[in-house]
Design a protein around this motif. Structure first.
Motif, mmCIF file in Angstrom:
data_model
loop_
_atom_site.group_PDB
_atom_site.id
_atom_site.type_symbol
_atom_site.label_atom_id
_atom_site.label_comp_id
_atom_site.label_asym_id
_atom_site.label_seq_id
_atom_site.Cartn_x
_atom_site.Cartn_y
_atom_site.Cartn_z
ATOM 1 N N THR A 63 -109.635 65.993 55.906
ATOM 2 C CA THR A 63 -108.278 66.500 55.685
ATOM 3 C C THR A 63 -108.190 67.250 54.367
ATOM 4 N N ARG A 64 -108.783 66.683 53.332
ATOM 5 C CA ARG A 64 -108.753 67.361 52.038
ATOM 6 C C ARG A 64 -109.528 68.671 52.064
ATOM 7 N N GLY A 65 -110.550 68.709 52.910
ATOM 8 C CA GLY A 65 -111.317 69.947 53.050
ATOM 9 C C GLY A 65 -110.690 70.925 54.030
ATOM 10 N N LYS A 66 -109.509 70.561 54.548
ATOM 11 C CA LYS A 66 -108.773 71.404 55.504
ATOM 12 C C LYS A 66 -109.626 71.770 56.713
ATOM 13 N N SER A 67 -110.414 70.802 57.194
ATOM 14 C CA SER A 67 -111.243 71.039 58.371
ATOM 15 C C SER A 67 -110.370 71.209 59.602
ATOM 16 N N PRO A 68 -110.594 72.245 60.401
ATOM 17 C CA PRO A 68 -109.804 72.419 61.626
ATOM 18 C C PRO A 68 -110.083 71.327 62.653
ATOM 19 N N ALA A 69 -111.167 70.565 62.454
ATOM 20 C CA ALA A 69 -111.502 69.506 63.405
ATOM 21 C C ALA A 69 -110.664 68.254 63.183
#
Length: 596
Positions: free
Chosen positions: A317-323
């Motif tokens: 979430t912090r890395g803004k992963s689309p997964a």
């Protein structure tokens, strides 16, 4: 959450003492797939959907379904009069829509009778196939109190359907097998009546405004007479007949389930299930960590009953992963006080004092901080109908007030408390995704312990417990635990307040781990669902929330986002709150994997 098989006496307990009914007293939308894969119209049809289910598939009987994994499986094979949709063209995500019902029900002016017409061409996958009928609907409700295998959803219907308690007492006197089947087929249940082959009417004990939501539960599934014939006990692992888009063709308990298209199902008479894939393979067993690893490697397309470990959820979430799909459906982490044995926790002054001990901001931070968790102070959470923000034990920044906690405990005669705390994580996961959120409790417990220590209260952590049934039944000894760290969430969106209060906080509730007993709560539930309009219903739920928090059988800690992993190769990933997962009947696979 798996809680074991209740007794009929236990589920009737909360009804026997009830006085007569009294007249006083924003939801997440469907998420379109972010997958770059082809759409179904460009060839993304077919293929086999691979699902990892680390545990929680113990029954194929919809009456006994009690885990998120089982509900997800049954979404593929069963249908109900009403259901939930992810398609805004069909309906909003927090309101039930017709499924096998041809339309919305005809409701009597006193709102005590609901009449449904059944869609034409909804058919069972039984030898030679046949139309689903109103008697099949009636039979499904009668089976909820089958001797020795009571449905976890039975308390809802005991409190709702006219004559249901009396019918269940009569059925309890029968043995399983032929006698039970004969009683079910030959005895009238006043609350559910087949007016004709395609018309069924429900008669309620009192106005019940969440009744349509109750009809979406797997337990509300129709049952064909072909299943009942010769049945010795429900819950056996023999596949049930299907009226959904898929049927079970192979079932090796504890290992694998294989489903293929149901030849009796047609999309023209199913408004919510598109069923793009040709088959589904569900691999049962292993750990939640292994299931998530399979998702991330592409070996699995979905995971039933398994969400990301909190550390992974925070990282993605912090890395803004689309997964990483973070979804809010009202889950919260809370401490349940054990009120089943003599001790300081039976004193409401102590329970109220402990509300000031917890550093909720630190707990929320351990669970991912503002993006994934915020402090909580009450039973209900948004987006549940009836949630009204309040904090009866407010502290600055939700960081607790150790001094006030100490003073209140000393005034009650309990300074320097020593309390044991046990993280309660089911073998698979609860419907709220407890295993993913709590894990071993390692992230949350230090924050809790530090806050309590500042107030002179020692928390002694115990090993994780998976035996929910033992906790709920009081089967553990007095020395085993004082506080249980749990995850609680409504079982359905929108008007799901009852699904928190009734199982967790009412007399005889299946998930009432601490043994809290307050008859006014059961009456408050009855009054809330009988409210004359939505505004009044909101007010009654909010008032009940305030009453419970003054009694303080819980210590709410943090409201949490559920975080799930969406593989990039899976299209149509649309979140369904009732499953805490993507709707498996909506997903599709890209052409490059559709043939595997």
């Amino acid at each position: 959450m798996r809680v074991g098989t209740p007794t009929l006496a236990a589920v009737l307990l909360g009804l026997i003492a009830l006085p007569a009914c009294s007249s006083s007293g924003p939801s997440p939308g469907p998420s379109p797939s972010t997958s770059p894969t082809a759409s179904p119209s460009r060839g993304g049809l077919g293929g086999t959907l691979h699902v990892a289910a680390p545990a929680g598939v113990d029954t194929l009987d919809p009456a006994l379904a009690d885990t998120a994994a089982e509900a997800s499986l049954l979404r593929l094979t069963t249908r109900q009069l009403m259901t939930w949709t992810t398609d805004p063209a069909v309906g909003p995500p927090d309101k039930p829509v017709p499924d096998i019902a041809a339309s919305e029900p005809e409701i009597s002016s006193d709102r005590l009778a609901y009449t449904f017409k059944i869609r034409d061409s909804v058919r069972w996958d039984v030898p030679a196939g046949r139309q689903l009928t109103a008697p099949d609907v009636v039979r499904g409700f009668k089976r909820l109190c089958y001797p020795g295998a009571l449905s976890p959803a039975l308390p809802y219907f005991l409190a709702t359907l006219k004559g249901m308690p009396q019918f269940c007492v009569g059925l309890a006197r029968q043995h399983t097998g032929d006698r039970a089947a004969a009683f079910i087929e030959g005895t009238t249940l006043p609350g559910v009546h087949a007016d004709s082959d395609n018309t069924v009417t429900f008669h309620l004990q009192a106005r019940t405004d969440d009744f349509l939501s109750l009809l979406t539960l797997p337990a509300a599934s129709p049952v064909p007479t072909e299943v009942l014939r010769g049945e010795q006990a429900p819950g056996t692992l023999t596949p049930f007949a299907s009226d959904g888009p898929y049927r079970i063709v192979e079932w090796t308990p504890g290992r694998v389930l294989r489903l293929r298209r149901n030849p009796e199902w047609t999309p023209q008479v199913d408004p919510v299930r598109t069923a793009f894939v040709d088959g589904v393979q569900i691999d049962v067993g292993g750990t939640a960590e292994a299931a998530q690893a399979r998702l991330r490697s592409g070996e699995a397309d979905l995971a039933f009953g398994s969400e990301l470990a909190r550390s992974d959820a925070i990282t993605l979430t912090r890395g803004k992963s689309p997964a990483a799909r973070d979804e809010e459906r009202g889950a919260q982490v809370a401490l349940v006080f054990n009120l089943r044995h003599p001790g300081p926790l039976l004193d409401v002054r102590v329970r109220r004092a402990l509300q000031y001990c917890a550093d909720k901001e630190a707990v929320a931070r351990a669970l991912g901080g503002p993006a994934l968790a915020v402090p909580s102070a009450q039973v209900l959470t948004p987006p549940t109908l009836g949630y009204q923000p309040r904090d009866l034990y407010a502290t600055k920044g939700s960081r607790g007030d150790p001094g006030r906690c100490q003073r209140l405990l000393a005034a009650a005669g309990y300074a320097g408390l020593h309390l044991s705390v046990v993280p309660v994580v089911p073998d698979a996961v609860s419907e709220a995704g407890a295993a993913g959120i709590l894990g071993t409790g390692a992230a949350v417990l230090p924050a809790l312990m530090a806050g309590f220590a500042n107030a002179g209260v020692t928390l002694a952590p115990l090993p994780v417990r998976h035996d929910i049934a033992a906790l709920a039944a009081g089967g553990l000894t007095t020395a085993d635990w004082d506080l249980a760290l749990v995850v609680v969430a409504p079982s359905w969106p929108g008007d799901g307040a009852r699904s928190v209060f009734q199982p967790w906080l009412s007399v005889g509730g299946a998930n009432n781990l601490g043994g809290y007993q307050s008859p006014p709560v059961s009456l408050g539930i009855t009054n809330a669902v009988a409210a004359p309009d939505e505004r009044e219903e909101k007010g009654r739920w909010a008032a009940l929330d305030g009453f419970v928090m003054r009694e303080a059988p819980w210590l709410p800690l943090a409201r949490v986002q559920d975080v799930l992993f969406q593989p990039s190769a899976v299209g149509g990933w649309n979140y369904l709150p009732s499953l805490n997962n993507a709707d498996p009947t909506q997903v599709f696979l890209p052409p490059r994997t559709a043939g595997t």
